[in-house]
Design a protein around this motif. Structure first.
Motif, PDB file in Angstrom:
ATOM      1  N   SER A  24     -17.859  12.161 -32.415  1.00 12.33           N
ATOM      2  CA  SER A  24     -18.790  11.217 -33.032  1.00 12.33           C
ATOM      3  C   SER A  24     -19.977  10.930 -32.134  1.00 12.33           C
ATOM      4  O   SER A  24     -21.129  10.950 -32.571  1.00 12.33           O
ATOM      5  CB  SER A  24     -18.107   9.878 -33.324  1.00 12.33           C
ATOM      6  OG  SER A  24     -16.960  10.061 -34.052  1.00 12.33           O
ATOM      7  N   THR A  25     -19.672  10.656 -30.841  1.00 13.79           N
ATOM      8  CA  THR A  25     -20.770  10.280 -29.952  1.00 13.79           C
ATOM      9  C   THR A  25     -21.667  11.483 -29.671  1.00 13.79           C
ATOM     10  O   THR A  25     -22.885  11.355 -29.696  1.00 13.79           O
ATOM     11  CB  THR A  25     -20.245   9.724 -28.615  1.00 13.79           C
ATOM     12  OG1 THR A  25     -19.257  10.626 -28.112  1.00 13.79           O
ATOM     13  CG2 THR A  25     -19.624   8.376 -28.779  1.00 13.79           C
ATOM     14  N   GLN A  26     -21.074  12.653 -29.441  1.00 11.76           N
ATOM     15  CA  GLN A  26     -21.905  13.828 -29.164  1.00 11.76           C
ATOM     16  C   GLN A  26     -22.731  14.195 -30.391  1.00 11.76           C
ATOM     17  O   GLN A  26     -23.881  14.609 -30.276  1.00 11.76           O
ATOM     18  CB  GLN A  26     -21.042  15.022 -28.722  1.00 11.76           C
ATOM     19  CG  GLN A  26     -20.526  14.920 -27.299  1.00 11.76           C
ATOM     20  CD  GLN A  26     -21.633  14.753 -26.265  1.00 11.76           C
ATOM     21  OE1 GLN A  26     -22.767  15.164 -26.456  1.00 11.76           O
ATOM     22  NE2 GLN A  26     -21.306  14.091 -25.164  1.00 11.76           N
ATOM     23  N   LEU A  27     -22.137  14.029 -31.575  1.00 13.25           N
ATOM     24  CA  LEU A  27     -22.875  14.319 -32.794  1.00 13.25           C
ATOM     25  C   LEU A  27     -24.065  13.361 -32.930  1.00 13.25           C
ATOM     26  O   LEU A  27     -25.198  13.776 -33.197  1.00 13.25           O
ATOM     27  CB  LEU A  27     -21.934  14.187 -34.002  1.00 13.25           C
ATOM     28  CG  LEU A  27     -22.532  14.449 -35.372  1.00 13.25           C
ATOM     29  CD1 LEU A  27     -23.073  15.858 -35.462  1.00 13.25           C
ATOM     30  CD2 LEU A  27     -21.483  14.240 -36.454  1.00 13.25           C
ATOM     31  N   ALA A  28     -23.809  12.082 -32.695  1.00  8.03           N
ATOM     32  CA  ALA A  28     -24.882  11.094 -32.812  1.00  8.03           C
ATOM     33  C   ALA A  28     -25.981  11.361 -31.775  1.00  8.03           C
ATOM     34  O   ALA A  28     -27.173  11.302 -32.093  1.00  8.03           O
ATOM     35  CB  ALA A  28     -24.310   9.686 -32.633  1.00  8.03           C
ATOM     36  N   LEU A  29     -25.552  11.683 -30.541  1.00 10.82           N
ATOM     37  CA  LEU A  29     -26.539  11.935 -29.491  1.00 10.82           C
ATOM     38  C   LEU A  29     -27.365  13.178 -29.800  1.00 10.82           C
ATOM     39  O   LEU A  29     -28.579  13.209 -29.577  1.00 10.82           O
ATOM     40  CB  LEU A  29     -25.837  12.098 -28.138  1.00 10.82           C
ATOM     41  CG  LEU A  29     -25.256  10.826 -27.516  1.00 10.82           C
ATOM     42  CD1 LEU A  29     -24.305  11.168 -26.384  1.00 10.82           C
ATOM     43  CD2 LEU A  29     -26.376   9.927 -26.996  1.00 10.82           C
ATOM     44  N   THR A  30     -26.697  14.220 -30.314  1.00 10.06           N
ATOM     45  CA  THR A  30     -27.423  15.454 -30.632  1.00 10.06           C
ATOM     46  C   THR A  30     -28.409  15.210 -31.765  1.00 10.06           C
ATOM     47  O   THR A  30     -29.544  15.686 -31.724  1.00 10.06           O
ATOM     48  CB  THR A  30     -26.424  16.565 -31.020  1.00 10.06           C
ATOM     49  OG1 THR A  30     -25.378  16.591 -30.064  1.00 10.06           O
ATOM     50  CG2 THR A  30     -27.094  17.921 -31.059  1.00 10.06           C
ATOM     51  N   LEU A  31     -27.976  14.462 -32.766  1.00 11.72           N
ATOM     52  CA  LEU A  31     -28.884  14.138 -33.873  1.00 11.72           C
ATOM     53  C   LEU A  31     -30.103  13.385 -33.354  1.00 11.72           C
ATOM     54  O   LEU A  31     -31.235  13.628 -33.744  1.00 11.72           O
ATOM     55  CB  LEU A  31     -28.158  13.295 -34.932  1.00 11.72           C
ATOM     56  CG  LEU A  31     -27.179  14.039 -35.845  1.00 11.72           C
ATOM     57  CD1 LEU A  31     -26.276  13.056 -36.559  1.00 11.72           C
ATOM     58  CD2 LEU A  31     -27.926  14.905 -36.848  1.00 11.72           C
ATOM     59  N   LYS A  32     -29.851  12.477 -32.428  1.00 13.96           N
ATOM     60  CA  LYS A  32     -30.947  11.697 -31.864  1.00 13.96           C
ATOM     61  C   LYS A  32     -31.901  12.600 -31.087  1.00 13.96           C
ATOM     62  O   LYS A  32     -33.128  12.491 -31.204  1.00 13.96           O
ATOM     63  CB  LYS A  32     -30.369  10.617 -30.944  1.00 13.96           C
ATOM     64  CG  LYS A  32     -31.409   9.747 -30.302  1.00 13.96           C
ATOM     65  CD  LYS A  32     -30.815   8.962 -29.151  1.00 13.96           C
ATOM     66  CE  LYS A  32     -31.725   9.061 -27.958  1.00 13.96           C
ATOM     67  NZ  LYS A  32     -31.123   8.795 -26.691  1.00 13.96           N
ATOM     68  N   GLU A  33     -31.331  13.545 -30.321  1.00 18.91           N
ATOM     69  CA  GLU A  33     -32.168  14.478 -29.562  1.00 18.91           C
ATOM     70  C   GLU A  33     -33.092  15.273 -30.486  1.00 18.91           C
ATOM     71  O   GLU A  33     -34.202  15.625 -30.119  1.00 18.91           O
ATOM     72  CB  GLU A  33     -31.296  15.469 -28.770  1.00 18.91           C
ATOM     73  CG  GLU A  33     -30.637  14.880 -27.541  1.00 18.91           C
ATOM     74  CD  GLU A  33     -31.642  14.330 -26.551  1.00 18.91           C
ATOM     75  OE1 GLU A  33     -32.673  14.975 -26.310  1.00 18.91           O
ATOM     76  OE2 GLU A  33     -31.393  13.221 -26.028  1.00 18.91           O
TER      77      GLU A  33
END
Lengths: 262, 321
Positions: A24-33
């Protein structure tokens, strides 16, 4: 509810400790990037992990006229996070709640948070197929553009529980976007021998068996494990790792999907 | 713990209170008469029933962890097998209280068995002559079946498991729980209130991510008055089968279970290494410690487990004296 959210992604797994919160966190961070506006909602009330992983422990949630204001990772407010962890005074505190109380808290999390406009809302769930999940499903039924990402590890013990979660998704009518296999192998840093600690290929065969898309397998990578607690994005910090590749592809796929709809 | 029901009117004094049914808030409540009659303040009859049913069980141990996937079920089965192999006269029962994700039937290699109902209750499934298991997994038609239940239904199931299973005479009853601090845990503790639980065994992995949830579980144990027998650290080191070098897959950035145990003053029982063969033994349901020598887990797993078992036995004997 969630009118300003374009797309909701539920991260589910019947089994605990397979990496739902990490995904979840990596997905959210990647989306943000990639420039999207993202919200991350942690509905694991008894064991919230998101504040620790994102290094946001000790932050407070503020109340405004529009509702609860999530904790933002960055000053541009492109990644907002909400978790019960922000409402606890000590990290040793336990949240001992029975189902009906959990249900009402989750309803509040879904209705009373002022996310503003979001491209994606990622929802991190606890293991199982019980109160939290039923509540989320019931409430999200009215929200279009909601899909589930399932996380598993390769062993049979985990696969067995994820099969139950697939049945849950089918019964409640939530579309499954696909399955991610986590912890699929470990490369010894000394001799580079790859050991399949938790067996291998289980995710792929489950995806084939249940006829759901396979989104990739992520190996055990202690470098990624170390990112937990710092709130760093694997795609940015470890661009050459397999983890980054899987998440990069996943976000590209999500981007294409939502463009196709809009 | 408050006795105010979740759907009670505002200012409900609580069903266990002296004012139950008599306070001004009770006027108009559909349950006013029941409360006023004093019936509601009686303890749940199931508590007494469970005490009777489990009176032949010497030691009852709850296996808890705030975090999922740390090896509660694996550790439970290892301890179950370990205790049972000490002597054929020691009878061990395992109750799988994880309703939504039962793993014990697979880990113990008894998938697809049937539970039979007799006059004296449900008879558990026997894994070996002196190790028996009860799990909701035996009641499901297919491994794809999901148990989509809210709390109260899960509680009913746990009550039934505790009050209706015919364990016979047991030396140890190990209760394997799902992750969290919610319905299953509260129910198990409340239903066992009169049955004298020996204590709780907590399982964790070395990372802070897992310890964080285990801290919450220790807080839970303190809140409900459950003694913590100790903490087992699982998946603590990985020994490469090729070059025998050791590496930390789940690095103990915050000092691991040892530091947490010192901080919260709970005993650390030992650490089990991450053992791929053990994971495979769990998938196939083999008995990991007596498997053929070539496939048996490395000796250090064996020794570490033996030490943990000795400490558990000692802690249980202590609590019963």
């Amino acid at each position: 509810m969630l009118d300003q959210v374009k797309r909701v992604l539920l991260v589910l797994s019947g089994k605990g400790g397979v990496g739902k919160s990490t995904v979840s966190t990596q997905l959210a961070l990647t989306l943000k990037e990639r420039g999207y506006k993202v919200g991350l909602l942690d509905i694991d009330l008894c064991g919230p992990s998101v504040p620790y992983i994102l290094n946001l422990e000790g932050h407070d949630v503020h109340q405004s006229a529009e509702g609860w204001v999530p904790v933002y990772m960055d000053s541009e407010q492109r990644l907002g996070v909400l978790s019960i962890g922000f409402l606890l005074t000590s990290r040793n505190d336990s949240v001992v709640l029975r189902g009906p109380k959990k249900t009402s808290i989750i309803k509040q999390f879904l209705e009373d948070v002022y996310w503003q406009e979001l491209d994606f809302l990622v929802i991190d769930t606890p293991p199982g197929t019980s109160d939290e999940h039923i509540t989320v499903m019931e409430n999200l039924r009215q929200v279009p553009q909601c899909s589930a990402i399932l996380v598993t590890t390769p062993q049979e013990v985990a696969i067995e529980d994820v099969r139950k979660e697939i049945t849950f998704c089918r019964k409640t009518g939530i579309p499954i976007m696909g399955l991610i296999e986590n912890m699929s192998g470990y490369e010894c840093p000394n001799c580079s021998e790859c050991t399949n600690i938790f067996s291998t290929g289980g995710g792929q065969s489950l995806a084939e068996y249940a006829k759901i898309p396979f989104l990739g397998s992520v190996p055990i990578d202690p470098r990624v494990g170390r990112l937990a607690g710092q709130g760093l994005c694997a795609v940015k910090e470890l661009p050459d790792s397999k983890t980054s590749k899987v998440f990069g592809e996943l976000v590209t796929l999500l981007g294409e999907n939502s463009n196709g709809v809009n | 713990m408050s006795s105010v029901p979740d759907n009670a009117p505002q200012h409900c004094p609580g069903t266990q209170s002296e004012d139950a049914g008599k306070a001004s808030a009770c006027a108009g409540c559909p349950n006013q008469n029941i409360c006023a009659s004093g019936e509601a303040s009686q303890p749940d009859p199931a508590v007494e029933l469970i005490k009777q049913r489990l009176s032949n069980v010497k030691h009852k141990i709850l296996i808890l962890s705030g975090k999922g996937g740390v090896g509660k079920s694996t550790v439970t089965s290892l301890i179950g097998h370990g205790l049972a192999s000490m002597s054929p006269d020691i009878n061990v029962g395992i109750l799988d209280a994880d309703i939504c994700g039962p793993s014990q039937p697979r880990v113990l290699g008894v998938r697809g068995e049937q539970v039979h109902n007799s006059g004296s209750g449900w008879s558990p499934v026997y894994v070996t002559d002196n190790l028996s298991l009860m799990s909701i997994g035996f009641l499901l038609g297919s491994p794809d079946d999901a148990v989509i239940w809210r709390g109260p239904k899960k509680n009913g199931m746990i009550k039934q498991f505790l009050s209706e299973v015919d364990w016979g005479d047991l030396d140890y009853l190990l209760i394997d729980t799902p992750p969290g601090t919610s319905d299953e845990h509260l129910s198990a503790v409340q239903y066992l209130a009169q049955a004298q639980v020996s204590g709780a065994l907590l399982v964790t992995t070395p990372q802070e991510l897992s310890l964080l949830d285990v801290r919450k579980e220790i807080d839970f144990c303190r809140k409900v008055g459950l003694r913590v027998l100790g903490v087992v650290e699982n998946m603590s080191l990985f020994v490469c089968p090729n070059c025998k070098s050791r590496s930390e897959i789940f690095p103990a950035t915050s000092g691991g279970a040892a530091a947490m145990c010192r901080e919260l003053r709970v005993p650390l029982l030992g650490a089990l290494p991450l053992e791929p063969r053990l994971a495979r033994a769990c998938d196939s349901g083999e008995l990991p410690l007596s498997a053929p020598a070539a496939a048996a887990p490395a000796a250090n797993t064996h020794d570490a487990l033996r030490e943990i078992l000795d400490k558990i036995v000692a802690a249980c004997e202590n609590s019963s004296n």
